[in-house]
Design a protein around this motif. Structure first.
Motif, PDB file in Angstrom:
ATOM      1  N   SER A 410       1.225  -1.021   0.093  1.00 11.04           N
ATOM      2  CA  SER A 410       0.137  -0.105   0.178  1.00 11.04           C
ATOM      3  C   SER A 410       0.500   0.790   0.258  1.00 11.04           C
ATOM      4  CB  SER A 410      -1.382   0.093   0.810  1.00 11.04           C
ATOM      5  OG  SER A 410      -1.691  -1.094   1.702  1.00 11.04           O
ATOM      6  N   GLN A 411       0.209   2.184  -1.193  1.00 11.45           N
ATOM      7  CA  GLN A 411       1.438   3.515  -0.523  1.00 11.45           C
ATOM      8  C   GLN A 411       0.729   4.708  -1.265  1.00 11.45           C
ATOM      9  OE1 GLN A 411       3.788   2.092  -4.685  1.00 11.45           O
ATOM     10  NE2 GLN A 411       5.368   0.779  -3.422  1.00 11.45           N
ATOM     11  N   LEU A 412       1.186   5.644  -0.498  1.00 11.25           N
ATOM     12  CA  LEU A 412       0.812   6.481  -1.354  1.00 11.25           C
ATOM     13  C   LEU A 412       1.323   7.560  -2.009  1.00 11.25           C
ATOM     14  CD1 LEU A 412      -1.363   9.174  -0.694  1.00 11.25           C
ATOM     15  CD2 LEU A 412       0.417  10.139   0.912  1.00 11.25           C
ATOM     16  N   ALA A 413       1.059   8.201  -3.254  1.00 15.05           N
ATOM     17  CA  ALA A 413       1.763   9.055  -4.105  1.00 15.05           C
ATOM     18  C   ALA A 413       1.994   9.961  -3.996  1.00 15.05           C
ATOM     19  CB  ALA A 413       1.337   8.971  -6.015  1.00 15.05           C
ATOM     20  N   LEU A 414       3.181  10.580  -4.049  1.00 12.40           N
ATOM     21  CA  LEU A 414       4.161  11.595  -3.119  1.00 12.40           C
ATOM     22  C   LEU A 414       4.177  12.562  -5.146  1.00 12.40           C
ATOM     23  CD1 LEU A 414       5.602  11.035  -0.493  1.00 12.40           C
ATOM     24  CD2 LEU A 414       2.946  12.142  -0.449  1.00 12.40           C
ATOM     25  N   VAL A 415       5.277  13.619  -4.662  1.00 13.18           N
ATOM     26  CA  VAL A 415       5.740  14.338  -5.282  1.00 13.18           C
ATOM     27  C   VAL A 415       6.777  13.471  -5.874  1.00 13.18           C
ATOM     28  CG1 VAL A 415       7.431  17.133  -6.433  1.00 13.18           C
ATOM     29  CG2 VAL A 415       5.318  16.970  -4.270  1.00 13.18           C
ATOM     30  N   SER A 416       7.481  13.049  -5.166  1.00  9.65           N
ATOM     31  CA  SER A 416       8.954  12.143  -6.166  1.00  9.65           C
ATOM     32  C   SER A 416       8.916  10.982  -6.189  1.00  9.65           C
ATOM     33  CB  SER A 416       9.647  13.405  -6.222  1.00  9.65           C
ATOM     34  OG  SER A 416      10.197  13.154  -4.616  1.00  9.65           O
ATOM     35  N   GLY A 417       8.424  10.207  -5.863  1.00  8.80           N
ATOM     36  CA  GLY A 417       8.347   9.350  -4.821  1.00  8.80           C
ATOM     37  C   GLY A 417       6.756   8.602  -4.369  1.00  8.80           C
ATOM     38  N   THR A 418       7.332   7.636  -3.551  1.00 11.61           N
ATOM     39  CA  THR A 418       5.854   6.916  -2.749  1.00 11.61           C
ATOM     40  C   THR A 418       6.477   6.642  -1.033  1.00 11.61           C
ATOM     41  OG1 THR A 418       6.520   4.872  -2.605  1.00 11.61           O
ATOM     42  CG2 THR A 418       4.889   5.238  -4.731  1.00 11.61           C
ATOM     43  N   LEU A 419       4.936   6.740  -0.610  1.00 13.80           N
ATOM     44  CA  LEU A 419       4.777   6.751   1.002  1.00 13.80           C
ATOM     45  C   LEU A 419       4.089   5.336   1.051  1.00 13.80           C
ATOM     46  CD1 LEU A 419       6.223   7.787   3.932  1.00 13.80           C
ATOM     47  CD2 LEU A 419       4.247   9.199   3.711  1.00 13.80           C
ATOM     48  N   THR A 420       5.078   4.256   2.381  1.00  9.72           N
ATOM     49  CA  THR A 420       3.751   3.246   3.396  1.00  9.72           C
ATOM     50  C   THR A 420       2.771   3.542   4.292  1.00  9.72           C
ATOM     51  OG1 THR A 420       5.277   2.173   4.131  1.00  9.72           O
ATOM     52  CG2 THR A 420       5.364   2.145   1.221  1.00  9.72           C
ATOM     53  N   PRO A 421       1.991   3.716   4.664  1.00  7.92           N
ATOM     54  CA  PRO A 421       1.245   3.430   5.884  1.00  7.92           C
ATOM     55  C   PRO A 421       2.347   3.802   7.163  1.00  7.92           C
ATOM     56  CG  PRO A 421      -0.023   2.446   4.877  1.00  7.92           C
ATOM     57  CD  PRO A 421       1.059   2.299   4.179  1.00  7.92           C
ATOM     58  N   SER A 422       2.798   2.756   6.802  1.00  3.52           N
ATOM     59  CA  SER A 422       4.938   3.203   8.064  1.00  3.52           C
ATOM     60  C   SER A 422       5.735   4.038   7.931  1.00  3.52           C
ATOM     61  CB  SER A 422       4.990   1.571   8.065  1.00  3.52           C
ATOM     62  OG  SER A 422       5.991   1.062   6.408  1.00  3.52           O
ATOM     63  N   GLY A 423       5.672   4.711   6.940  1.00  3.41           N
ATOM     64  CA  GLY A 423       6.197   6.050   6.708  1.00  3.41           C
ATOM     65  C   GLY A 423       7.864   5.706   6.068  1.00  3.41           C
ATOM     66  N   LYS A 424       7.437   4.125   5.364  1.00  3.57           N
ATOM     67  CA  LYS A 424       8.671   3.656   4.045  1.00  3.57           C
ATOM     68  C   LYS A 424       8.764   5.002   3.200  1.00  3.57           C
ATOM     69  CE  LYS A 424      10.930   0.030   2.014  1.00  3.57           C
ATOM     70  NZ  LYS A 424      11.230  -1.182   1.974  1.00  3.57           N
ATOM     71  N   THR A 425       9.727   5.544   2.266  1.00  2.00           N
ATOM     72  CA  THR A 425       9.487   6.262   1.400  1.00  2.00           C
ATOM     73  C   THR A 425      10.325   5.326   0.027  1.00  2.00           C
ATOM     74  OG1 THR A 425      11.766   7.626   2.053  1.00  2.00           O
ATOM     75  CG2 THR A 425       9.207   7.981   2.744  1.00  2.00           C
ATOM     76  N   SER A 426       9.868   5.254  -0.990  1.00  2.00           N
ATOM     77  CA  SER A 426      10.605   5.138  -2.182  1.00  2.00           C
ATOM     78  C   SER A 426      10.993   6.705  -3.382  1.00  2.00           C
ATOM     79  CB  SER A 426      10.084   3.834  -3.123  1.00  2.00           C
ATOM     80  OG  SER A 426       9.809   2.731  -1.891  1.00  2.00           O
ATOM     81  N   ARG A 427      11.866   6.829  -3.818  1.00  5.82           N
ATOM     82  CA  ARG A 427      11.896   7.264  -4.886  1.00  5.82           C
ATOM     83  C   ARG A 427      11.708   7.140  -5.841  1.00  5.82           C
ATOM     84  NH1 ARG A 427      13.144  12.754  -5.234  1.00  5.82           N
ATOM     85  NH2 ARG A 427      14.427  13.560  -7.068  1.00  5.82           N
ATOM     86  N   MET A 428      11.090   7.894  -7.065  1.00 11.93           N
ATOM     87  CA  MET A 428      10.678   7.215  -8.239  1.00 11.93           C
ATOM     88  C   MET A 428      10.692   8.875  -8.640  1.00 11.93           C
ATOM     89  SD  MET A 428       7.833   4.389  -8.125  1.00 11.93           S
ATOM     90  CE  MET A 428       7.723   3.174  -6.718  1.00 11.93           C
ATOM     91  N   ASP A 429      11.298   8.475 -10.439  1.00 12.07           N
ATOM     92  CA  ASP A 429      11.071   9.930 -11.004  1.00 12.07           C
ATOM     93  C   ASP A 429       9.797   9.298 -12.261  1.00 12.07           C
ATOM     94  OD1 ASP A 429      13.084  10.455 -10.523  1.00 12.07           O
ATOM     95  OD2 ASP A 429      14.652   9.601 -12.003  1.00 12.07           O
ATOM     96  N   TRP A 430       8.368  10.304 -12.061  1.00 14.85           N
ATOM     97  CA  TRP A 430       7.525   9.669 -12.152  1.00 14.85           C
ATOM     98  C   TRP A 430       7.692  10.304 -14.540  1.00 14.85           C
ATOM     99  CZ3 TRP A 430       4.926   7.109  -9.555  1.00 14.85           C
ATOM    100  CH2 TRP A 430       5.391   7.004  -7.957  1.00 14.85           C
ATOM    101  N   GLU A 431       6.604   9.613 -14.956  1.00 13.92           N
ATOM    102  CA  GLU A 431       7.061   9.777 -16.187  1.00 13.92           C
ATOM    103  C   GLU A 431       6.001  10.657 -16.763  1.00 13.92           C
ATOM    104  OE1 GLU A 431       6.227   6.454 -19.137  1.00 13.92           O
ATOM    105  OE2 GLU A 431       8.320   5.058 -18.072  1.00 13.92           O
ATOM    106  N   SER A 432       5.944  11.985 -17.829  1.00 14.74           N
ATOM    107  CA  SER A 432       5.207  12.879 -17.927  1.00 14.74           C
ATOM    108  C   SER A 432       4.379  12.601 -18.524  1.00 14.74           C
ATOM    109  CB  SER A 432       5.665  14.445 -18.337  1.00 14.74           C
ATOM    110  OG  SER A 432       4.931  15.078 -19.278  1.00 14.74           O
ATOM    111  N   THR A 433       2.724  12.698 -18.573  1.00 14.68           N
ATOM    112  CA  THR A 433       1.685  12.337 -19.834  1.00 14.68           C
ATOM    113  C   THR A 433       1.964  13.838 -20.496  1.00 14.68           C
ATOM    114  OG1 THR A 433      -0.023  13.989 -17.974  1.00 14.68           O
ATOM    115  CG2 THR A 433       0.583  11.727 -17.628  1.00 14.68           C
TER     116      THR A 433
END
Length: 450
Positions: A410-433
């Protein structure tokens, strides 16, 4: 290519004894709206099938405000819409039967000998959870009902569809069979050749139960919509300025009272609402573009019970705009197999969105600026609210019961990645639409989330 699937799961409900009468009382105005719609759609002595009106949009445009008034504004606005839709659907079935050569008669929504009835609840008039649901009624707060479930859920439709986060609640039916209440829960899922769910972390072909949420905060000042992924869309200040100009011009024309002024007033009314409707489309397009960009599985809004009243003379207009924007987002998301969801609005603006901070304080927010009085976390206030909306939905998701791998992401989409409810973050480079966004509001800075 994708395939949509839909399943209906009947679930018996436990209704609090002191709220049963509120559900019964809600059906009376709901039934009135159904029958009034039939009368409008069915002219006296129709000669051919095309004499029957079967456009929900036309019926809603003609009847919605009148039905809200004749029901003394006690019936939830979305229940009025669903009653209209029910009636139009019944007339549409008669029209089809008539074209096929069958004999028909005008539908009538009337009381049955066994006192049974059905009301249609979308996710703006009801809140669906995995173990309970609440329904808007004419008297007081929504009625919260628990599901009556067997001790062993193994192999039941409830386990297969309701407890699997890959299936989401859609518009469903509240059914009273004359003795008890049932929820006929409509569960939807989209299957695609390119699945939205990542493979299991052990490298097997089994997919994990995967949820990525985009939270959305709607506003009457600043930006009209802010997403948890850093999307700042629309210009509510300009919208309000444009509306004020329209109202001033309308007042001048009404005061003039001439025939030419009246004609201009009539012509301008259509221009006004066409512009506002297109604005809602543009904001919805931008939200959907954000959802596609971050590969979200769910887009989550607050329920429309929270309408900010900082513009004291326009709450009804803002409610219309928020409702219309959400409607457009919901149907536009269907193309991409993304679920539309709503959560309650309790403390989403005042709570700190850091997962390791539990601070909820009115002092945290100062207009468009949010700064937690306990941990010092600072960001745009509407972005903070959007994050809280998404996290609130994740908090309400059950632990996966149906995933073969036994794992859930389970993840929340953020500006430059994702955040799980437990506080773990992952950096992602989202592709432009590569999709255009409505004009951004001036004077509001883009803030970055944690």
């Amino acid at each position: 290519m994708s395939v949509k699937a839909q399943r209906t799961v009947p679930i018996p409900l436990t209704v609090p004894d002191d709220r049963v009468a509120d559900l019964h009382a809600t059906y009376d105005p709901y039934q009135h709206c159904q029958n009034r719609t039939v009368e409008w759609c069915w002219p006296d002595q129709p000669k051919q099938p095309d004499d029957l009106t079967t456009s929900k949009g036309d019926a809603e445009d003609a009847l919605y405000h009148d039905l809200r008034e004749t029901t003394d504004y006690t019936l939830n606005a979305n229940l009025v819409q669903k009653a209209i839709k029910d009636a139009v659907g019944a007339v549409g079935s008669c029209k089809t039967s008539w074209k096929n050569g069958d004999r028909i008669s005008k539908p009538v929504f009337e009381d049955h000998d066994d006192a049974s009835y059905t009301m249609t609840y979308d996710k703006r008039a009801a809140t669906y959870h995995r173990y309970k649901a609440s329904f808007a009624v004419v008297n007081g707060a929504p009625v919260e009902c628990q599901y009556e479930l067997p001790e062993d859920l193994t192999g039941t439709p409830y386990e297969r569809y309701v407890l699997d986060a890959r299936w989401s609640f859609s518009t469903s039916k509240l059914v009273y069979d004359g003795e008890r209440f049932w929820l006929h829960a409509v569960m939807k899922r989209r299957y695609a050749e390119d699945p939205a769910y990542p493979p299991a972390s052990d490298g097997s072909d089994t997919q994990e139960d995967f949820t990525r949420v985009l939270g959305v905060d709607l506003n009457v000042n600043g930006y009209s919509a802010v997403t948890s992924a850093g999307g700042f869309h629309g210009n509510a200040d300009y919208l309000n300025h444009r509306r004020a100009e329209y109202e001033a011009l309308r007042g001048e024309l009404q005061q003039a009272g001439t025939r030419s002024a009246h004609r201009r007033l009539q012509s301008r009314q259509g221009v006004e609402w066409a512009w506002f409707d297109q604005y809602a489309h543009d904001v919805a397009n931008s939200i959907v573009a954000d959802a596609v960009r971050v590969r979200a599985t769910h887009v989550v809004f607050e329920t429309l019970t929270r309408i900010r009243t900082r513009i004291s003379n326009a709450p009804k207009f803002q409610q219309w705009l928020f409702r219309r924007t959400q409607e457009y987002v919901e149907y536009k998301l269907e193309e991409f197999g993304i679920s539309f969801e709503q959560v309650g609005s309790y403390h989403t603006s005042q709570a700190c969105s850091r997962t390791d901070c539990d601070c909820v304080d009115e002092a945290n927010r100062n207009d468009t600026h949010f700064e937690c009085v306990e941990c010092g976390y600072t960001l745009n206030a509407d972005l903070n609210a959007a994050k809280n909306i998404g996290l609130k939905f994740l908090d309400e998701l059950p632990t996966s019961h149906t995933c073969s791998s036994g794992k859930a992401t389970s993840q929340l989409a953020l500006v430059s990645g994702t955040l799980t409810p437990s506080g773990k973050t992952s950096r992602m480079d989202w592709e432009s639409t590569d999709k255009p966004h409505p004009q951004r509001a001036s004077g509001v800075r883009r803030a970055r989330a944690k």
